[in-house]
Design a protein around this motif. Structure first.
Motif, PDB file in Angstrom:
ATOM      1  N   ASP A  43      11.000   0.760   4.958  1.00 31.35           N
ATOM      2  CA  ASP A  43       9.697   1.120   4.396  1.00 31.35           C
ATOM      3  C   ASP A  43       9.916   1.973   3.147  1.00 31.35           C
ATOM      4  O   ASP A  43      10.484   3.060   3.215  1.00 31.35           O
ATOM      5  N   ALA A  44       9.453   1.474   2.000  1.00 33.82           N
ATOM      6  CA  ALA A  44       9.682   2.180   0.741  1.00 33.82           C
ATOM      7  C   ALA A  44       8.986   3.532   0.697  1.00 33.82           C
ATOM      8  O   ALA A  44       9.369   4.400  -0.103  1.00 33.82           O
ATOM      9  N   PHE A  45       7.992   3.741   1.555  1.00 31.18           N
ATOM     10  CA  PHE A  45       7.208   4.978   1.521  1.00 31.18           C
ATOM     11  C   PHE A  45       7.613   5.958   2.632  1.00 31.18           C
ATOM     12  O   PHE A  45       6.926   6.950   2.839  1.00 31.18           O
ATOM     13  N   GLN A  46       8.718   5.675   3.324  1.00 29.15           N
ATOM     14  CA  GLN A  46       9.266   6.611   4.300  1.00 29.15           C
ATOM     15  C   GLN A  46      10.630   7.080   3.790  1.00 29.15           C
ATOM     16  O   GLN A  46      11.627   6.358   3.934  1.00 29.15           O
ATOM     17  N   SER A  73       0.414  -9.083  -7.955  1.00 28.47           N
ATOM     18  CA  SER A  73      -0.474  -7.956  -8.231  1.00 28.47           C
ATOM     19  C   SER A  73       0.153  -6.614  -7.883  1.00 28.47           C
ATOM     20  O   SER A  73      -0.227  -5.576  -8.429  1.00 28.47           O
ATOM     21  N   THR A  74       1.126  -6.612  -6.974  1.00 23.37           N
ATOM     22  CA  THR A  74       1.778  -5.365  -6.587  1.00 23.37           C
ATOM     23  C   THR A  74       2.564  -4.764  -7.746  1.00 23.37           C
ATOM     24  O   THR A  74       2.798  -3.561  -7.791  1.00 23.37           O
ATOM     25  N   LEU A  75       2.972  -5.595  -8.694  1.00 26.03           N
ATOM     26  CA  LEU A  75       3.663  -5.090  -9.884  1.00 26.03           C
ATOM     27  C   LEU A  75       2.800  -4.069 -10.599  1.00 26.03           C
ATOM     28  O   LEU A  75       3.265  -2.981 -10.964  1.00 26.03           O
ATOM     29  N   GLU A 131       6.611 -13.383   4.310  1.00 27.27           N
ATOM     30  CA  GLU A 131       5.765 -13.147   5.484  1.00 27.27           C
ATOM     31  C   GLU A 131       5.901 -11.707   5.966  1.00 27.27           C
ATOM     32  O   GLU A 131       4.906 -11.063   6.319  1.00 27.27           O
ATOM     33  N   LEU A 132       7.130 -11.207   5.985  1.00 22.45           N
ATOM     34  CA  LEU A 132       7.333  -9.823   6.412  1.00 22.45           C
ATOM     35  C   LEU A 132       6.695  -8.855   5.418  1.00 22.45           C
ATOM     36  O   LEU A 132       6.005  -7.904   5.818  1.00 22.45           O
ATOM     37  N   THR A 136       4.037  -5.740   5.929  1.00 21.75           N
ATOM     38  CA  THR A 136       4.520  -4.355   5.815  1.00 21.75           C
ATOM     39  C   THR A 136       4.153  -3.695   4.496  1.00 21.75           C
ATOM     40  O   THR A 136       4.106  -2.473   4.403  1.00 21.75           O
ATOM     41  N   GLY A 137       3.930  -4.493   3.449  1.00 22.27           N
ATOM     42  CA  GLY A 137       3.810  -3.937   2.111  1.00 22.27           C
ATOM     43  C   GLY A 137       5.190  -3.789   1.489  1.00 22.27           C
ATOM     44  O   GLY A 137       6.191  -4.268   2.039  1.00 22.27           O
TER      45      GLY A 137
END
Length: 243
Positions: A43-46, A73-75, A131-132, A136-137
């Motif tokens: 998780d990039a935010f943990q 769009s996440t870019l 898919e993952l 998860t984001g």
């Protein structure tokens, strides 16, 4: 004990993906396939999860992991600014093997390591990975190997190197590796201070990039007028192989 999920088995895939999502949410690590090589995902935010990823690889904070994203769009959501040339590259090569380095949004609550305020972003062209990511984001992902060892092209190769440091291994067969993604540094395009730089040429050749955005490789006039910079020493660090 680490769980190995056979992604080719429809009976195993659904509960296996559910277990992988739960592991990511807990801050544990997952090995997943990408369109280049297998990667370790966190998780990039943990921050603790990202540190666990670095520890699993035997890597320090000076080599922060790229971030994989589920869609184009996440870019815009993660980068402070997206120059037109970068948007063209993303449209042309995403999903695919192009990693783009840009200034990260200062409002983001994450700690990927010593990034210097930048983030390396990529949308992989792999069904399991996407898919993952959709569930998860954004995930911090680096190649599934111990630093200095070959990047894993199968889940078994990743298991042999990383063992129980990984909670779930998503086994989708051999990847197309061994070439990793191509990495470009687009930070100088944001303030028009310099051209696009290819940090690592991988599955996408420089010529293919130049064909899409030749203007991004042009040196600004004010930079041409400056004295030539000193060359980097021959022992300058090269980018660590990553997914």
């Amino acid at each position: 004990m680490a769980t190995v999920v056979d992604c080719a088995d429809p009976v195993s895939l659904l509960p296996g993906m559910r277990e992988a999502r739960a592991a990511i949410a807990r801050g544990d690590l997952v090995v997943m396939p990408t369109d280049t090589v297998y990667g370790i995902a966190a998780d990039a935010f943990q921050p603790a999860a990202v540190q666990a990823l670095l520890d699993a690889k035997g890597r320090g904070r000076s080599a922060p992991p790229p971030v994989l994203v589920p869609n184009r769009s996440t870019l815009d959501a993660l980068a402070e600014s997206v120059p037109e040339a970068v948007a063209k590259l993303a449209d042309a090569f995403w999903p695919g093997g192009l990693t783009i380095v840009l200034p990260a949004r200062t409002t983001l609550s994450w700690d990927l390591g010593d990034t210097g305020g930048t983030v390396a972003l990529r949308m992989p062209d792999d069904r399991i990975a996407l898919e993952l990511l959709a569930e998860t984001g954004p995930l911090a992902v680096s190649s599934a190997n111990r630093t200095g060892q070959p990047a894993a092209q199968t889940a078994q190769e990743a298991l042999e190197q990383l063992g129980e440091s990984i909670e779930v291994y998503l086994d989708a067969g051999a990847t197309v590796g061994p070439l990793p993604s191509t990495i470009v540094d687009a930070t100088a395009l944001v303030d028009a201070s310099g051209p696009l730089r290819v940090l690592r040429e991988g599955v996408i050749l420089r010529e293919a990039l130049e064909a899409v955005v030749p203007e991004a490789f042009a040196v600004p006039e004010r930079e041409q007028e400056q004295e030539p910079e000193q060359e980097e020493p021959e022992d300058a660090a090269e980018p660590e192989p990553s997914e």
